[in-house]
Design a protein around this motif. Sequence first.
Motif, PDB file in Angstrom:
ATOM      1  N   ILE A  87      20.747 -51.203-100.118  1.00  0.00           N
ATOM      2  CA  ILE A  87      21.210 -49.829-100.302  1.00  0.00           C
ATOM      3  C   ILE A  87      22.696 -49.743 -99.985  1.00  0.00           C
ATOM      4  O   ILE A  87      23.206 -50.474 -99.129  1.00  0.00           O
ATOM      5  CB  ILE A  87      20.399 -48.861 -99.403  1.00  0.00           C
ATOM      6  N   VAL A  88      23.384 -48.853-100.709  1.00  0.00           N
ATOM      7  CA  VAL A  88      24.809 -48.601-100.495  1.00  0.00           C
ATOM      8  C   VAL A  88      24.990 -47.106-100.247  1.00  0.00           C
ATOM      9  O   VAL A  88      24.472 -46.277-101.000  1.00  0.00           O
ATOM     10  CB  VAL A  88      25.653 -49.033-101.715  1.00  0.00           C
ATOM     11  N   HIS A  89      25.745 -46.779 -99.200  1.00  0.00           N
ATOM     12  CA  HIS A  89      25.979 -45.385 -98.779  1.00  0.00           C
ATOM     13  C   HIS A  89      27.489 -45.158 -98.823  1.00  0.00           C
ATOM     14  O   HIS A  89      28.251 -45.846 -98.144  1.00  0.00           O
ATOM     15  CB  HIS A  89      25.442 -45.241 -97.350  1.00  0.00           C
ATOM     16  N   GLU A  90      27.933 -44.205 -99.645  1.00  0.00           N
ATOM     17  CA  GLU A  90      29.360 -43.945 -99.839  1.00  0.00           C
ATOM     18  C   GLU A  90      29.665 -42.479 -99.543  1.00  0.00           C
ATOM     19  O   GLU A  90      29.004 -41.588-100.090  1.00  0.00           O
ATOM     20  CB  GLU A  90      29.774 -44.262-101.283  1.00  0.00           C
ATOM     21  N   LYS A  91      30.654 -42.259 -98.701  1.00  0.00           N
ATOM     22  CA  LYS A  91      31.058 -40.896 -98.340  1.00  0.00           C
ATOM     23  C   LYS A  91      32.570 -40.753 -98.481  1.00  0.00           C
ATOM     24  O   LYS A  91      33.333 -41.611 -98.035  1.00  0.00           O
ATOM     25  CB  LYS A  91      30.678 -40.593 -96.886  1.00  0.00           C
ATOM     26  N   ILE A  92      32.996 -39.664 -99.078  1.00  0.00           N
ATOM     27  CA  ILE A  92      34.419 -39.365 -99.226  1.00  0.00           C
ATOM     28  C   ILE A  92      34.812 -38.326 -98.186  1.00  0.00           C
ATOM     29  O   ILE A  92      34.112 -37.323 -98.000  1.00  0.00           O
ATOM     30  CB  ILE A  92      34.726 -38.857-100.641  1.00  0.00           C
ATOM     31  N   GLY A  93      35.923 -38.583 -97.506  1.00  0.00           N
ATOM     32  CA  GLY A  93      36.387 -37.633 -96.508  1.00  0.00           C
ATOM     33  C   GLY A  93      37.491 -38.233 -95.665  1.00  0.00           C
ATOM     34  O   GLY A  93      38.125 -39.229 -96.040  1.00  0.00           O
ATOM     35  N   VAL A  94      37.708 -37.640 -94.510  1.00  0.00           N
ATOM     36  CA  VAL A  94      38.762 -38.055 -93.586  1.00  0.00           C
ATOM     37  C   VAL A  94      38.110 -38.572 -92.308  1.00  0.00           C
ATOM     38  O   VAL A  94      37.158 -37.962 -91.797  1.00  0.00           O
ATOM     39  CB  VAL A  94      39.706 -36.877 -93.265  1.00  0.00           C
ATOM     40  N   TYR A  95      38.613 -39.694 -91.805  1.00  0.00           N
ATOM     41  CA  TYR A  95      38.135 -40.237 -90.530  1.00  0.00           C
ATOM     42  C   TYR A  95      38.719 -39.386 -89.398  1.00  0.00           C
ATOM     43  O   TYR A  95      39.934 -39.343 -89.216  1.00  0.00           O
ATOM     44  CB  TYR A  95      38.581 -41.690 -90.368  1.00  0.00           C
ATOM     45  N   ARG A  96      37.846 -38.723 -88.652  1.00  0.00           N
ATOM     46  CA  ARG A  96      38.311 -37.833 -87.588  1.00  0.00           C
ATOM     47  C   ARG A  96      37.589 -38.146 -86.276  1.00  0.00           C
ATOM     48  O   ARG A  96      36.427 -38.539 -86.264  1.00  0.00           O
ATOM     49  CB  ARG A  96      38.044 -36.369 -87.948  1.00  0.00           C
ATOM     50  N   HIS A  97      38.307 -37.937 -85.180  1.00  0.00           N
ATOM     51  CA  HIS A  97      37.721 -37.921 -83.835  1.00  0.00           C
ATOM     52  C   HIS A  97      37.027 -39.236 -83.480  1.00  0.00           C
ATOM     53  O   HIS A  97      35.924 -39.236 -82.923  1.00  0.00           O
ATOM     54  CB  HIS A  97      36.733 -36.756 -83.695  1.00  0.00           C
ATOM     55  N   ALA A  98      37.654 -40.364 -83.790  1.00  0.00           N
ATOM     56  CA  ALA A  98      37.076 -41.659 -83.415  1.00  0.00           C
ATOM     57  C   ALA A  98      37.172 -41.842 -81.906  1.00  0.00           C
ATOM     58  O   ALA A  98      38.201 -41.570 -81.285  1.00  0.00           O
ATOM     59  CB  ALA A  98      37.798 -42.789 -84.132  1.00  0.00           C
ATOM     60  N   SER A  99      36.083 -42.317 -81.305  1.00  0.00           N
ATOM     61  CA  SER A  99      36.051 -42.576 -79.869  1.00  0.00           C
ATOM     62  C   SER A  99      35.128 -43.761 -79.624  1.00  0.00           C
ATOM     63  O   SER A  99      34.415 -44.212 -80.524  1.00  0.00           O
ATOM     64  CB  SER A  99      35.560 -41.346 -79.101  1.00  0.00           C
ATOM     65  N   ALA A 100      35.149 -44.261 -78.396  1.00  0.00           N
ATOM     66  CA  ALA A 100      34.287 -45.399 -78.077  1.00  0.00           C
ATOM     67  C   ALA A 100      33.999 -45.423 -76.592  1.00  0.00           C
ATOM     68  O   ALA A 100      34.806 -44.969 -75.768  1.00  0.00           O
ATOM     69  CB  ALA A 100      34.936 -46.710 -78.503  1.00  0.00           C
ATOM     70  N   GLN A 101      32.837 -45.946 -76.264  1.00  0.00           N
ATOM     71  CA  GLN A 101      32.475 -46.297 -74.893  1.00  0.00           C
ATOM     72  C   GLN A 101      32.060 -47.758 -74.919  1.00  0.00           C
ATOM     73  O   GLN A 101      30.987 -48.096 -75.423  1.00  0.00           O
ATOM     74  CB  GLN A 101      31.341 -45.422 -74.368  1.00  0.00           C
ATOM     75  N   GLY A 102      32.941 -48.614 -74.407  1.00  0.00           N
ATOM     76  CA  GLY A 102      32.671 -50.040 -74.473  1.00  0.00           C
ATOM     77  C   GLY A 102      32.582 -50.494 -75.918  1.00  0.00           C
ATOM     78  O   GLY A 102      33.440 -50.154 -76.737  1.00  0.00           O
ATOM     79  N   PRO A 103      31.530 -51.239 -76.267  1.00  0.00           N
ATOM     80  CA  PRO A 103      31.427 -51.774 -77.628  1.00  0.00           C
ATOM     81  C   PRO A 103      30.815 -50.810 -78.636  1.00  0.00           C
ATOM     82  O   PRO A 103      30.586 -51.185 -79.782  1.00  0.00           O
ATOM     83  CB  PRO A 103      30.517 -52.992 -77.440  1.00  0.00           C
ATOM     84  N   VAL A 104      30.540 -49.581 -78.224  1.00  0.00           N
ATOM     85  CA  VAL A 104      29.892 -48.612 -79.116  1.00  0.00           C
ATOM     86  C   VAL A 104      30.893 -47.523 -79.477  1.00  0.00           C
ATOM     87  O   VAL A 104      31.471 -46.872 -78.602  1.00  0.00           O
ATOM     88  CB  VAL A 104      28.644 -47.995 -78.463  1.00  0.00           C
ATOM     89  N   GLY A 105      31.101 -47.342 -80.772  1.00  0.00           N
ATOM     90  CA  GLY A 105      32.040 -46.340 -81.254  1.00  0.00           C
ATOM     91  C   GLY A 105      31.323 -45.174 -81.902  1.00  0.00           C
ATOM     92  O   GLY A 105      30.166 -45.272 -82.324  1.00  0.00           O
ATOM     93  N   LEU A 106      32.038 -44.073 -81.993  1.00  0.00           N
ATOM     94  CA  LEU A 106      31.496 -42.845 -82.562  1.00  0.00           C
ATOM     95  C   LEU A 106      32.596 -42.181 -83.367  1.00  0.00           C
ATOM     96  O   LEU A 106      33.743 -42.099 -82.926  1.00  0.00           O
ATOM     97  CB  LEU A 106      31.028 -41.918 -81.438  1.00  0.00           C
ATOM     98  N   LEU A 107      32.247 -41.730 -84.541  1.00  0.00           N
ATOM     99  CA  LEU A 107      33.195 -41.008 -85.375  1.00  0.00           C
ATOM    100  C   LEU A 107      32.439 -39.864 -86.025  1.00  0.00           C
ATOM    101  O   LEU A 107      31.538 -40.090 -86.836  1.00  0.00           O
ATOM    102  CB  LEU A 107      33.792 -41.946 -86.425  1.00  0.00           C
ATOM    103  N   VAL A 108      32.768 -38.650 -85.630  1.00  0.00           N
ATOM    104  CA  VAL A 108      32.027 -37.483 -86.095  1.00  0.00           C
ATOM    105  C   VAL A 108      32.993 -36.504 -86.739  1.00  0.00           C
ATOM    106  O   VAL A 108      33.858 -35.935 -86.074  1.00  0.00           O
ATOM    107  CB  VAL A 108      31.275 -36.792 -84.939  1.00  0.00           C
ATOM    108  N   GLY A 109      32.868 -36.342 -88.032  1.00  0.00           N
ATOM    109  CA  GLY A 109      33.676 -35.382 -88.765  1.00  0.00           C
ATOM    110  C   GLY A 109      32.804 -34.627 -89.734  1.00  0.00           C
ATOM    111  O   GLY A 109      31.620 -34.949 -89.912  1.00  0.00           O
TER     112      GLY A 109
END
Length: 362
Positions: A87-109
């Motif tokens: 499966i391929v998942h494609e999303k168009i938009g802007v990368y916003r609010h990238a953060s991380a705790q140790g090796p785990v990252g989060l990007l919620v826009g």
Amino acid sequence: MTPTSNDLLRSSFAALRAEGLRARDAAARMGLSEGAAVAAHAVSPTRPAHPADSLLHAVVLDADWLGLLRGLEQVGEVMALTRNEHIVHEKIGVYRHASAQGPVGLLVGPEIDLRLFFSHWHVGFHVTESTPRGLQHSLQFFDRHGVAVHKVHARPQTDFDAWHALVARHHSPLPSPGFEPGEPLRTADRPDAEIDALGLGEAWAAMHDTHEFFDLLKRFQVGRLQALRLMEGVHTRPAPADATARLLAQARDAGVPIMVFVGSRGCIQIHTGPFHRVEPMGPWLNVLDDGFNLHLREDAIHETWLVSKPTDDGPVTSIEVFDRHGDVIVMFFGARKPGQPERPDWRALAFGLTSAPEREAA
């Protein structure tokens, strides 16, 4: 000058791409991982410049993954791509609010929503490729086996001054690290008889949040699909082979907004919203919406399950789709925010796929 092995790899790769093969498939045809094929096009101390006839150029990036992702906000609109084998998942938009705790990252826009597992990010490249549509720019990240974990594709609306400045800041002077041959080893499930199914069911019923589920599987040393099978009739229901196609069509027709989770080893990419264009094409089941595309090999689906998990906000229902190895292909949830109960229209749709009476988690 005698051509090197990389020269031959590059010419073979270019020929296969010219035939219309996707990069991943062209590399596989050559007996390579996609990462190894891209690395063959990378500059290095012994190859400081690209030959003029090379269609694909790659520059190794440093391993400041969070810095790269944060820097993407300045480039504006891009396309985020995460895939697994089916499966391929494609999303168009802007990368916003990238953060991380140790090796785990989060990007919620509002458009791009990612969960990132940097321990599986081995190397990244800035890739440019000459195509019939012109010069294409992307950032491509691979695990140590050369399997893509995430890609970012520039679009006509991208700020290319900011894009090139980002690449310049993160250009690594080091050559590409090597890749391990073969695929990641799969851990075999323990025999069902060794699983404390009673304890698993009790712990499942005591969950307060869906995010507790991964720790629950670890605590009972049980595989995900194995757990669903052991909890059949209590917290789970099997669904027929056509459940995914019916889900997409019914969600489209009823306007039910859903969440679509697709993961690689290093990234989970999430779409939230309704569907508008659902189009089967041969073995592919496609969603072709503005801002969101999904391409699923329907013939790769081996098992589909309805799963109900209790939370403090009420039961949360998912449809989880697996391949023949027991690996997750895709998961579907009803659109919801933390603190909100599940949408009744989603729950009715999901339970309707199983032809089972609706029942909340115990």
